[in-house]
Design a protein around this motif. Structure first.
Motif, mmCIF file in Angstrom:
data_model
loop_
_atom_site.group_PDB
_atom_site.id
_atom_site.type_symbol
_atom_site.label_atom_id
_atom_site.label_comp_id
_atom_site.label_asym_id
_atom_site.label_seq_id
_atom_site.Cartn_x
_atom_site.Cartn_y
_atom_site.Cartn_z
ATOM 1 N N ASP A 124 -7.971 -11.991 -0.727
ATOM 2 C CA ASP A 124 -7.809 -11.980 0.344
ATOM 3 C C ASP A 124 -7.577 -9.844 0.427
ATOM 4 N N GLY A 139 2.733 -6.757 0.640
ATOM 5 C CA GLY A 139 2.606 -8.044 -0.240
ATOM 6 C C GLY A 139 0.583 -7.780 -0.798
ATOM 7 N N ASP A 167 7.415 -12.199 1.248
ATOM 8 C CA ASP A 167 7.966 -13.784 2.007
ATOM 9 C C ASP A 167 7.150 -15.046 1.784
ATOM 10 N N LEU A 170 3.327 -16.006 2.005
ATOM 11 C CA LEU A 170 1.881 -15.273 0.694
ATOM 12 C C LEU A 170 2.206 -15.858 -0.662
ATOM 13 N N SER A 173 0.624 -18.165 -1.104
ATOM 14 C CA SER A 173 -0.473 -18.147 -1.623
ATOM 15 C C SER A 173 -0.940 -17.544 -2.906
ATOM 16 N N MET A 174 0.024 -17.478 -3.339
ATOM 17 C CA MET A 174 -0.282 -16.433 -4.385
ATOM 18 C C MET A 174 0.478 -17.676 -5.752
HETATM 19 P P1 ADP Z 1 0.812 -8.924 3.679
HETATM 20 O O1 ADP Z 1 2.386 -8.604 2.311
HETATM 21 O O2 ADP Z 1 -0.144 -7.966 2.178
HETATM 22 O O3 ADP Z 1 0.708 -8.552 4.707
HETATM 23 P P2 ADP Z 1 0.301 -11.437 4.448
HETATM 24 O O4 ADP Z 1 1.485 -12.365 4.602
HETATM 25 O O5 ADP Z 1 0.448 -10.459 5.669
HETATM 26 O O6 ADP Z 1 0.604 -10.335 3.614
HETATM 27 O O7 ADP Z 1 -1.606 -12.138 4.408
HETATM 28 C C1 ADP Z 1 -2.205 -11.438 4.614
HETATM 29 C C2 ADP Z 1 -3.609 -13.009 4.737
HETATM 30 O O8 ADP Z 1 -3.651 -12.836 3.158
HETATM 31 C C3 ADP Z 1 -2.411 -13.798 4.884
HETATM 32 O O9 ADP Z 1 -3.743 -15.240 5.929
HETATM 33 C C4 ADP Z 1 -2.183 -15.228 3.181
HETATM 34 O O10 ADP Z 1 -2.340 -16.643 3.553
HETATM 35 C C5 ADP Z 1 -3.897 -14.198 3.003
HETATM 36 N N1 ADP Z 1 -3.135 -14.379 1.709
HETATM 37 C C6 ADP Z 1 -1.797 -13.765 0.913
HETATM 38 N N2 ADP Z 1 -2.031 -14.261 -0.733
HETATM 39 C C7 ADP Z 1 -3.203 -14.911 -1.281
HETATM 40 C C8 ADP Z 1 -4.342 -14.978 -2.085
HETATM 41 N N3 ADP Z 1 -2.991 -14.571 -3.265
HETATM 42 N N4 ADP Z 1 -4.656 -15.851 -2.243
HETATM 43 C C9 ADP Z 1 -5.824 -16.121 -1.042
HETATM 44 N N5 ADP Z 1 -5.001 -15.701 0.288
HETATM 45 C C10 ADP Z 1 -3.751 -15.169 0.314
#
Ligand code: ADP
Ligand code: ADP
Length: 226
Positions: A124, A139, A167, A170, A173-174
């Motif tokens: 992403d 993140g 958090d 995230l 999703s990781m």
């Molecule tokens: P940040 O801390 O970088 O702002 P976010 O929590 O805002 O990260 O993540 C942005 C988007 O990317 C979210 O919708 C999250 O679910 C998605 N995301 C984060 N990590 C991954 C991943 N490893 N693979 C797929 N989607 C991801």
């Protein structure tokens, strides 16, 4: 085949701290392995030695059969490292960082560009490709380091506390991403001090304390004992 074979590994830092004491450990190809232990146990030292950033004092380390002492270049090609600290050039763009990394491993530029698109999309980050790293959130920087580590398509991915300070959304999703990479055949070793993280992800687990491996077991067996 063992992805990682550590025999009688010791590390004494200048100043005399015995960070590792005669530690042995094998991790099989395909495993999703957690090295768990409290702060100061020796997890980062172990990872540092495997990725040849830290010199060992004694012992033997092999990555997919390649000995770090005698076959360093081959050993290094097998592994991708996601360190704890952000160590990329903050003034480069996301795409530059991952494409340059592939360059260090001799990946042709066109292929590197293709892989950059693939991994940045999966993590992403593709829309952020022209952003300088310094402008990313914490993140995003963490995901960038994972993409970077995959650019030479290592057979072993090592992550040092990958979700520290991340958090819960995230983190989930990781976790999903790492599970998928492992399903595709990449062996994964991560360090963590959260049992929960090891429980969610890992098949096998090693517990390290005061520089010694005090347990090496399957996650299932460990949970049945608690
Ligand atoms: P940040 O801390 O970088 O702002 P976010 O929590 O805002 O990260 O993540 C942005 C988007 O990317 C979210 O919708 C999250 O679910 C998605 N995301 C984060 N990590 C991954 C991943 N490893 N693979 C797929 N989607 C991801
Ligand atoms: P963990 O990653 O499990 O927290 P570390 O491998 O970072 O543990 O540390 C193991 C021990 O080695 C600790 O006592 C730590 O203070 C010490 N140590 C780590 N790095 C260094 C260093 N560069 N110089 C001296 N001592 C160190």
């Amino acid at each position: 085949m063992n992805a990682l074979e550590i025999k009688n590994l010791s590390k004494t830092y200048k100043g005399g701290v015995n960070a590792l004491k005669d530690m042995s450990l094998c991790v099989e190809e395909g495993d999703f392995f957690a090295l768990l232990g409290p702060n100061g146990a020796g997890k980062s030292t172990t990872i540092g030695i495997i990725s040849s950033l830290v010199n060992k004092s004694a012992g033997e380390v092999k990555v997919f059969g390649y000995d770090l002492d005698t076959q360093l270049v081959d050993a290094k090609r097998q592994l991708g490292l996601v360190p704890q600290e952000f160590n990329f050039n903050q003034f480069e763009t996301v795409e530059q960082i991952v494409v340059n990394q592939a360059g260090y491993y001799g990946v042709p530029r066109l292929l590197a560009k293709e892989r950059a698109r693939k991994y940045l999309s999966q993590l992403d980050l593709w829309e952020k490709r022209n952003e300088r790293a310094r402008n990313l959130s914490g993140g995003m920087k963490r995901r960038l380091m994972i993409a970077r580590a995959l650019m030479h398509e290592p057979r072993l991915l090592i992550l040092d506390e990958p979700t520290a300070g991340v958090d819960i959304e995230l983190r989930r999703s990781m976790w999903a991403f790492l599970r998928e990479i492992n399903r595709q055949g990449v062996t994964i070793i991560l360090t963590t001090h959260y049992l929960e993280e090891a429980e969610m992800l890992c098949r096998n687990i090693g517990i390290i304390n005061h520089g010694e491996l005090i347990e090496h077991t399957s996650m299932k067996a460990l949970l049945s004992k608690l």
